[in-house]
Design a protein around this motif. Structure first.
Motif, PDB file in Angstrom:
ATOM      1  N   THR A 171       0.840  -1.205   0.000  1.00  0.00           N
ATOM      2  CA  THR A 171       0.000   0.000   0.000  1.00  0.00           C
ATOM      3  C   THR A 171       0.871   1.250   0.000  1.00  0.00           C
ATOM      4  O   THR A 171       0.594   2.219  -0.714  1.00  0.00           O
ATOM      5  N   LEU A 172       1.938   1.251   0.793  1.00  0.00           N
ATOM      6  CA  LEU A 172       2.801   2.430   0.912  1.00  0.00           C
ATOM      7  C   LEU A 172       3.635   2.696  -0.332  1.00  0.00           C
ATOM      8  O   LEU A 172       3.957   3.840  -0.629  1.00  0.00           O
ATOM      9  N   LYS A 173       3.983   1.649  -1.066  1.00  0.00           N
ATOM     10  CA  LYS A 173       4.919   1.816  -2.173  1.00  0.00           C
ATOM     11  C   LYS A 173       4.399   2.714  -3.285  1.00  0.00           C
ATOM     12  O   LYS A 173       5.167   3.355  -3.963  1.00  0.00           O
ATOM     13  N   GLY A 174       3.099   2.812  -3.450  1.00  0.00           N
ATOM     14  CA  GLY A 174       2.571   3.607  -4.549  1.00  0.00           C
ATOM     15  C   GLY A 174       2.110   4.997  -4.155  1.00  0.00           C
ATOM     16  O   GLY A 174       1.538   5.704  -4.970  1.00  0.00           O
ATOM     17  N   LEU A 175       2.343   5.399  -2.932  1.00  0.00           N
ATOM     18  CA  LEU A 175       1.838   6.690  -2.461  1.00  0.00           C
ATOM     19  C   LEU A 175       2.858   7.806  -2.669  1.00  0.00           C
ATOM     20  O   LEU A 175       4.054   7.601  -2.470  1.00  0.00           O
ATOM     21  N   PRO A 176       2.397   8.989  -3.027  1.00  0.00           N
ATOM     22  CA  PRO A 176       3.306  10.135  -3.081  1.00  0.00           C
ATOM     23  C   PRO A 176       3.690  10.584  -1.671  1.00  0.00           C
ATOM     24  O   PRO A 176       3.092  10.152  -0.694  1.00  0.00           O
ATOM     25  N   ARG A 177       4.664  11.453  -1.571  1.00  0.00           N
ATOM     26  CA  ARG A 177       5.170  11.893  -0.274  1.00  0.00           C
ATOM     27  C   ARG A 177       4.291  12.967   0.342  1.00  0.00           C
ATOM     28  O   ARG A 177       4.700  14.104   0.531  1.00  0.00           O
TER      29      ARG A 177
ATOM     30  N   LYS B 217      -5.471   9.424   2.077  1.00  0.00           N
ATOM     31  CA  LYS B 217      -6.470   8.628   2.791  1.00  0.00           C
ATOM     32  C   LYS B 217      -6.055   7.161   2.873  1.00  0.00           C
ATOM     33  O   LYS B 217      -6.461   6.453   3.773  1.00  0.00           O
ATOM     34  N   ASP B 218      -5.237   6.717   1.917  1.00  0.00           N
ATOM     35  CA  ASP B 218      -4.770   5.329   1.931  1.00  0.00           C
ATOM     36  C   ASP B 218      -4.054   4.990   3.239  1.00  0.00           C
ATOM     37  O   ASP B 218      -4.026   3.842   3.667  1.00  0.00           O
ATOM     38  N   LEU B 219      -3.458   6.001   3.867  1.00  0.00           N
ATOM     39  CA  LEU B 219      -2.697   5.762   5.087  1.00  0.00           C
ATOM     40  C   LEU B 219      -3.587   5.355   6.259  1.00  0.00           C
ATOM     41  O   LEU B 219      -3.093   4.846   7.262  1.00  0.00           O
ATOM     42  N   GLN B 220      -4.880   5.552   6.137  1.00  0.00           N
ATOM     43  CA  GLN B 220      -5.793   5.091   7.183  1.00  0.00           C
ATOM     44  C   GLN B 220      -5.835   3.568   7.245  1.00  0.00           C
ATOM     45  O   GLN B 220      -6.275   2.998   8.236  1.00  0.00           O
ATOM     46  N   GLU B 221      -5.378   2.931   6.183  1.00  0.00           N
ATOM     47  CA  GLU B 221      -5.386   1.471   6.128  1.00  0.00           C
ATOM     48  C   GLU B 221      -4.298   0.838   6.991  1.00  0.00           C
ATOM     49  O   GLU B 221      -4.199  -0.382   7.043  1.00  0.00           O
ATOM     50  N   ASP B 222      -3.490   1.642   7.676  1.00  0.00           N
ATOM     51  CA  ASP B 222      -2.437   1.072   8.514  1.00  0.00           C
ATOM     52  C   ASP B 222      -2.962   0.576   9.854  1.00  0.00           C
ATOM     53  O   ASP B 222      -2.325  -0.232  10.507  1.00  0.00           O
ATOM     54  N   LYS B 223      -4.136   1.035  10.243  1.00  0.00           N
ATOM     55  CA  LYS B 223      -4.627   0.716  11.585  1.00  0.00           C
ATOM     56  C   LYS B 223      -5.078  -0.730  11.740  1.00  0.00           C
ATOM     57  O   LYS B 223      -4.782  -1.375  12.738  1.00  0.00           O
ATOM     58  N   VAL B 224      -5.768  -1.258  10.752  1.00  0.00           N
ATOM     59  CA  VAL B 224      -6.272  -2.629  10.860  1.00  0.00           C
ATOM     60  C   VAL B 224      -5.129  -3.633  11.002  1.00  0.00           C
ATOM     61  O   VAL B 224      -5.118  -4.427  11.951  1.00  0.00           O
ATOM     62  N   PRO B 225      -4.113  -3.642  10.106  1.00  0.00           N
ATOM     63  CA  PRO B 225      -3.036  -4.625  10.300  1.00  0.00           C
ATOM     64  C   PRO B 225      -2.236  -4.384  11.581  1.00  0.00           C
ATOM     65  O   PRO B 225      -1.793  -5.340  12.224  1.00  0.00           O
TER      66      PRO B 225
END
Length: 114
Positions: free
Chosen positions: A83-89, A93-101
């Motif tokens: 998920t992180l590899k394709g995000l700009p600096r 909102k994609d970063l909200q996906e870190d909480k579940v794992p």
């Protein structure tokens, strides 16, 4: 700063640590399962179930479940890294996906140590 809002390295590091930790627990569980089969250790009935076909045999269910946790933990770490590899600096909102794992990893490690 952008680094403060978009950095999730601490989450990935924890997920990788939990995967490695659970890999070591998995190896220990496998060693105990093999040693139990060779009658080197005896697993208490609280951690094993009897076999319906061979009542004298004990299935080390708790150790087998513990052994399977390492792969799931590694999948969480790789999934968030993908998920992180394709995000700009910047914050996305994609970063909200870190909480579940992250929360699942914490719960899994706690359960495995309990």
């Amino acid at each position: 700063s952008l680094d403060a809002t978009c950095d999730r390295d601490f989450v990935v590091e924890f997920l990788m640590w939990s995967a490695l930790f659970l890999t070591h627990l998995s190896q220990l569980a496998e060693d105990l399962i093999i040693t139990n089969l060779q009658r080197g250790v005896t697993i208490d009935d609280a951690y094993a179930t009897g076999s319906s076909l061979m009542p004298q045999k004990k299935n080390p269910d708790a150790l087998e479940l513990l052994r399977g946790k390492a792969g799931i933990a590694l999948g969480r770490a790789v999934g968030l890294t993908a998920t992180l590899k394709g995000l700009p600096r910047a914050y996305n909102k994609d970063l909200q996906e870190d909480k579940v794992p992250l929360f699942e990893a914490v719960d899994t490690v706690k359960d495995c140590l309990a």
